[in-house]
Design a protein around this motif. Structure first.
Motif, PDB file in Angstrom:
ATOM      1  N   GLN A 159       0.846  -1.185   0.000  1.00 20.93           N
ATOM      2  CA  GLN A 159       0.000   0.000   0.000  1.00 20.93           C
ATOM      3  C   GLN A 159       0.892   1.250   0.000  1.00 20.93           C
ATOM      4  O   GLN A 159       1.872   1.313   0.732  1.00 20.93           O
ATOM      5  CB  GLN A 159      -0.905   0.031   1.228  1.00 20.93           C
ATOM      6  N   LEU A 160       0.511   2.230  -0.816  1.00 20.54           N
ATOM      7  CA  LEU A 160       1.184   3.533  -0.830  1.00 20.54           C
ATOM      8  C   LEU A 160       0.118   4.578  -0.562  1.00 20.54           C
ATOM      9  O   LEU A 160      -0.509   5.111  -1.475  1.00 20.54           O
ATOM     10  CB  LEU A 160       1.871   3.784  -2.173  1.00 20.54           C
ATOM     11  N   TYR A 161      -0.109   4.863   0.723  1.00 19.82           N
ATOM     12  CA  TYR A 161      -1.200   5.757   1.127  1.00 19.82           C
ATOM     13  C   TYR A 161      -0.687   7.190   1.208  1.00 19.82           C
ATOM     14  O   TYR A 161       0.213   7.500   1.978  1.00 19.82           O
ATOM     15  CB  TYR A 161      -1.764   5.304   2.476  1.00 19.82           C
ATOM     16  N   LYS A 162      -1.267   8.065   0.359  1.00 22.21           N
ATOM     17  CA  LYS A 162      -0.857   9.471   0.294  1.00 22.21           C
ATOM     18  C   LYS A 162       0.663   9.568   0.241  1.00 22.21           C
ATOM     19  O   LYS A 162       1.299  10.232   1.058  1.00 22.21           O
ATOM     20  CB  LYS A 162      -1.425  10.247   1.476  1.00 22.21           C
ATOM     21  N   PHE A 163       1.226   8.900  -0.746  1.00 20.54           N
ATOM     22  CA  PHE A 163       2.670   8.756  -0.911  1.00 20.54           C
ATOM     23  C   PHE A 163       3.089   9.531  -2.152  1.00 20.54           C
ATOM     24  O   PHE A 163       2.895   9.073  -3.279  1.00 20.54           O
ATOM     25  CB  PHE A 163       3.025   7.277  -1.052  1.00 20.54           C
ATOM     26  N   GLY A 164       3.674  10.726  -1.972  1.00 19.37           N
ATOM     27  CA  GLY A 164       4.008  11.552  -3.118  1.00 19.37           C
ATOM     28  C   GLY A 164       2.760  11.897  -3.902  1.00 19.37           C
ATOM     29  O   GLY A 164       1.801  12.465  -3.366  1.00 19.37           O
ATOM     30  N   VAL A 165       2.719  11.525  -5.199  1.00 19.92           N
ATOM     31  CA  VAL A 165       1.542  11.791  -6.020  1.00 19.92           C
ATOM     32  C   VAL A 165       0.649  10.556  -6.138  1.00 19.92           C
ATOM     33  O   VAL A 165      -0.330  10.573  -6.888  1.00 19.92           O
ATOM     34  CB  VAL A 165       1.951  12.260  -7.431  1.00 19.92           C
ATOM     35  N   LEU A 166       0.965   9.487  -5.386  1.00 15.73           N
ATOM     36  CA  LEU A 166       0.200   8.239  -5.456  1.00 15.73           C
ATOM     37  C   LEU A 166      -0.622   8.039  -4.190  1.00 15.73           C
ATOM     38  O   LEU A 166      -0.343   8.604  -3.146  1.00 15.73           O
ATOM     39  CB  LEU A 166       1.138   7.052  -5.667  1.00 15.73           C
ATOM     40  N   ASN A 167      -1.628   7.160  -4.312  1.00 15.03           N
ATOM     41  CA  ASN A 167      -2.513   6.932  -3.178  1.00 15.03           C
ATOM     42  C   ASN A 167      -3.171   5.567  -3.320  1.00 15.03           C
ATOM     43  O   ASN A 167      -3.121   4.931  -4.379  1.00 15.03           O
ATOM     44  CB  ASN A 167      -3.589   8.013  -3.125  1.00 15.03           C
ATOM     45  N   VAL A 168      -3.761   5.076  -2.242  1.00 14.95           N
ATOM     46  CA  VAL A 168      -4.640   3.914  -2.259  1.00 14.95           C
ATOM     47  C   VAL A 168      -5.926   4.282  -1.542  1.00 14.95           C
ATOM     48  O   VAL A 168      -5.965   5.226  -0.757  1.00 14.95           O
ATOM     49  CB  VAL A 168      -3.996   2.672  -1.580  1.00 14.95           C
ATOM     50  N   THR A 169      -6.978   3.528  -1.823  1.00 19.18           N
ATOM     51  CA  THR A 169      -8.267   3.751  -1.176  1.00 19.18           C
ATOM     52  C   THR A 169      -8.459   2.750  -0.052  1.00 19.18           C
ATOM     53  O   THR A 169      -8.302   1.550  -0.249  1.00 19.18           O
ATOM     54  CB  THR A 169      -9.408   3.595  -2.192  1.00 19.18           C
ATOM     55  N   ARG A 170      -8.820   3.239   1.119  1.00 15.58           N
ATOM     56  CA  ARG A 170      -9.078   2.370   2.274  1.00 15.58           C
ATOM     57  C   ARG A 170     -10.528   2.418   2.725  1.00 15.58           C
ATOM     58  O   ARG A 170     -10.863   1.882   3.784  1.00 15.58           O
ATOM     59  CB  ARG A 170      -8.163   2.772   3.433  1.00 15.58           C
TER      60      ARG A 170
END
Length: 440
Positions: free
Chosen positions: A144-155
């Motif tokens: 998971q890359l949560y609010k990581f730079g310009v990337l994200n995942v949905t939780r």
């Protein structure tokens, strides 16, 4: 088939549980790898509903789906305080879905039929180094890359999305930095692992690279610069700030802002979002007093698109999910159209350590299509309950209506005299129950 879907997670639990038990029962030392391992089970029950007369016009009825998720997370200890392995198994079962369930992104859409799924969500190796207040960590695999730079995942769904790649984190004192290089993505509502593609021509995008640098001079302040690129396709940069100014023991002022900039690269087709570049800015002023918090925010977007209404596209291509930490990402509408400004109001009250309720409202104005002014808005409320008597349990429910404009061929549908537009309206909401516990 149902028995098979339930058996796989149980096998996963049994295997890791036996490994942890063996580590404690036998005198064979693994230098912390098994002795310090943790196993967590999260049960998520999610129901979501969305109705919209724009969708009805396109032959899509209300979107209604209900799913049960089981998230099984294993974290090893650090072998000799240096290396380890983490793994996660995600299992989602269908409880209910109507014909137009797919828009809620809860269940797998298999040729128009809703079904549950199982998948290995995370599986990565990890390495770390620490010396005083300096550290460096490396992770390789599905994660998971949560609010990581310009990337994200949905939780917020029954299962989270994950990325395949390498990420690194380092820090020293008040400074920290993170970076990632990813090549595939697995969405929240399917088991498939997919590559990245351009929006119009479906050309493969080899990879996405992103990074961020943060400065936190105090526990009340943080400034972060973010950047990322989907290879030869789209470049994004941004600056995020957040400050808490104490006025007393129980009173604070909240200050938050963000600026994001998009620029199309060699392979950018200018077919969606904007032609060449786009910018978005927001600023928020909030106030906290004891159990009460309220605030107001304003945002502005510039995103010119030839032959259409532009918007700030915040993902990085097909099969990606971008980070966008702005209240313009509304619950029902997105207030990121070219020329659009937005006002956002919110308030919440913590009745007790266990129960919180809140209200919010967004109003977007200033966007124009063929010289016609466009407006949209929404409002709603939510409740959150985390009883102390049931450790690890939480319940969240939120509902509200939203109003925007109807579309024809992806463009705003204006009236014949071009003085106004056809209004769309809908209601959305959902209920999430979560229970998280550890196995020892």
């Amino acid at each position: 088939m149902t028995l098979f879907k339930l058996t796989l997670p149980l096998v996963f639990i049994s295997g890791w549980s036996c490994a942890a038990i063996s580590a404690n029962a036998f005198p064979v030392a693994t230098q912390g790898f098994l002795e310090d391992s943790q196993f967590t089970v999260t049960l998520k029950n999610v129901w979501m509903l969305s109705t919209n007369d724009q969708q009805e016009q396109a032959g899509i009825g209300e979107q209604n789906a209900w799913a049960q998720g089981a998230l099984l997370d294993y974290q090893s200890g650090w072998y000799q305080e240096t290396v380890g392995v983490d793994a996660s198994w995600y299992s989602v079962a269908k409880l209910y879905a109507n014909d137009d369930f797919a828009g809620r992104d809860l269940l797998r859409d298999k040729n128009g039929h809703a079904e549950g799924f199982n998948k290995i969500g995370q599986l990565y190796a990890k390495v770390k180094w620490e010396e005083g207040d300096a550290y460096a960590r490396l992770f390789a695999g599905w994660q998971q890359l949560y609010k990581f730079g310009v990337l994200n995942v949905t939780r917020s769904r029954a299962a989270p999305s994950t990325w395949q790649g390498i990420r690194a984190e380092t820090g020293w004192g008040t400074l920290s930095a993170r970076g990632a290089w990813v090549t595939r993505f697995s969405e929240r509502d399917e088991p498939e692992k997919r590559g990245f593609y351009t929006l119009k021509s479906n050309k493969p995008i080899d990879y996405i690279v992103t990074g961020e640098m943060s400065w936190s001079p105090t526990k009340y302040s943080r400034v972060t610069w973010v950047a990322g690129e989907s290879h030869h396709y789209l470049l994004r940069q941004g600056l995020e700030t957040q400050f808490t100014v104490p006025l007393g023991k129980k009173e604070n002022i909240l200050l938050r802002s963000a600026w994001y900039y998009n620029r199309g690269l060699d392979e950018w087709e200018g077919a969606r979002g904007f032609t060449h570049d786009a910018q978005h800015f927001f600023a928020l002023l909030g106030y906290q007093y004891q159990q009460i918090e309220s605030g107001i925010a304003w945002s502005k977007t510039n995103a010119h698109l030839e032959n259409g209404l532009g918007n700030f596209y915040w993902h990085m291509g097909k099969n990606t999910r971008g980070a966008f930490n702005s209240p313009a990402d509304g619950e029902g509408n997105d207030y990121v159209n070219d020329g659009e400004q937005m006002l956002y109001l919110y308030g919440k009250y913590r009745l007790s350590p266990e129960f919180t309720f809140g209200v919010y409202g967004n109003y977007g104005y200033g966007a124009r299509y063929q010289a016609t002014s466009l407006t949209q808005w929404e409002y709603g409320g939510y409740v959150s309950w985390t009883p102390k008597s049931i450790e690890g349990f939480s319940l969240f429910a939120g509902f509200g209506p939203s109003y925007s404009w109807k579309l024809v061929n992806g463009k705003p549908w204006l009236t014949d005299d071009k003085r106004t537009f056809h209004r769309s309206k809908g209601i959305g909401g959902g209920v999430t129950m979560e229970y998280k516990f550890g196995l020892h």
